[in-house]
Enzyme design. Sequence first.
Site, PDB file in Angstrom:
ATOM      1  CG  ASP A 127      -2.287   0.644   0.884  1.00  0.00           C
ATOM      2  OD1 ASP A 127      -2.263   1.826   0.492  1.00  0.00           O
ATOM      3  OD2 ASP A 127      -3.345   0.013   1.027  1.00  0.00           O
ATOM      4  CG  HIS A 180      -0.858   1.589  -3.420  1.00  0.00           C
ATOM      5  ND1 HIS A 180      -2.145   1.451  -2.942  1.00  0.00           N
ATOM      6  CD2 HIS A 180      -0.545   0.376  -3.962  1.00  0.00           C
ATOM      7  CE1 HIS A 180      -2.576   0.230  -3.182  1.00  0.00           C
ATOM      8  NE2 HIS A 180      -1.617  -0.442  -3.802  1.00  0.00           N
TER       9      HIS A 180
END
Length: 406
Positions: free
Chosen positions: A228, A251
């Site tokens: 993430d 991310h």
Amino acid sequence: MTLYRNLLLLASLGLSYAAPSKVQRAPDSSLHARAVCTPTAGGDSSTDDVPAITEALSSCGNGGTIVFPEGSTYYLNSVLDLGNCSNCDIQVEGLLKFASDTDYWSGRTAMISVSDVDGLKLRSLTGSGVIDGNGQDAWDLFASDSSYSRPTLLYITGGSNLEISGLRQKNPPNVFNSVKGGATNVVFSNLKMDANSKSDNPPKNTDGFDIGESTYVTITEVTVVNDDDCVALKPSSNYVTVDTISCTGSHGISVGSLGKSSDDSVKNIYVTGATMINSTKAAGIKTYPSGGDHGTSTVSNVTFTDFTVDNSDYAFQIQSCYGEDDDYCEENPGNAKLTDIVVSSFSGTTSDKYDPVVANIDCGSDGTCGISISGFDVKAPSGKSEVLCANTPSDLGVTCTSGASG
């Protein structure tokens, strides 16, 4: 005679000022060595070592040192609350291994709680210290039940002058580190962080750092492997520095998401020396659009500089329609106020996912887009370098192609 007596008195006073008596200061006998405690480990996973650690904190937490020796293993089957620490030094040279009990951890906020603590050092001096969140069972359960609520490995709320350094953090059920509640002067340094699944279920939501309401947070010399955001700059983060970081599989380094249900702001952010490997983006800003229950997002004085892009999908991305679809955003355009956003000295190569596009800058039509880009030398595998833009300034600093979205 009276005058003679007065002159004699003044003379004696003058003599007193000319030769004051010396004050001898004895050595301060109140200085003591820091108290040192080593918790007694139970020896196997059936014994929860948290009570022994809590006892050590009671004895040595006020200005003392708590040592977990190299080669030792402590099993933590419940929340470790470091609230008894005041200017204490927790030296983790062994392994702190949390239980994987998904029933116990369900709905809990933190595995290690640091609430309104001043002066904590949580560190490894040798680099051998490991904090293991043992998150595999939580990831597997979350894959079949997305409502399962998982704890953050290290959760800081409030407090000041906190140092987390030299450690390896691995396999948190959820986020690695969270800072909020008005915490100030927090330093994360020389950390190795990794979340690796042994099953087909990825380590979802394992943000490296969620930085919320806080000031003067520094993240430096850190390596993150996760699934993430590498660093998420959440609402009310202010004066955050990220210097020398490597992120793999993430991310990216993200401002946001902002404006979901309230007016949110992020300001005074400086990120430099980032190596972004196999990420969905290297850096970006995520804001919700207007309308509904959404608020207004304000992002100001943010610098992303000296980024190396290695097989990441986008080098830079701005999303002004985060969390909604295109039809919604046609009716409710993005209204985020972005000012003094600097993107400079980006180099490297993106993945082939969006080739030839290397950046997607979608500013909201009802907001402001105060962005400048310089030294942007990122190419797609084809050798091309296309930047998609919407509602960007004419002096952005790169050649734009229409068609930005997000």
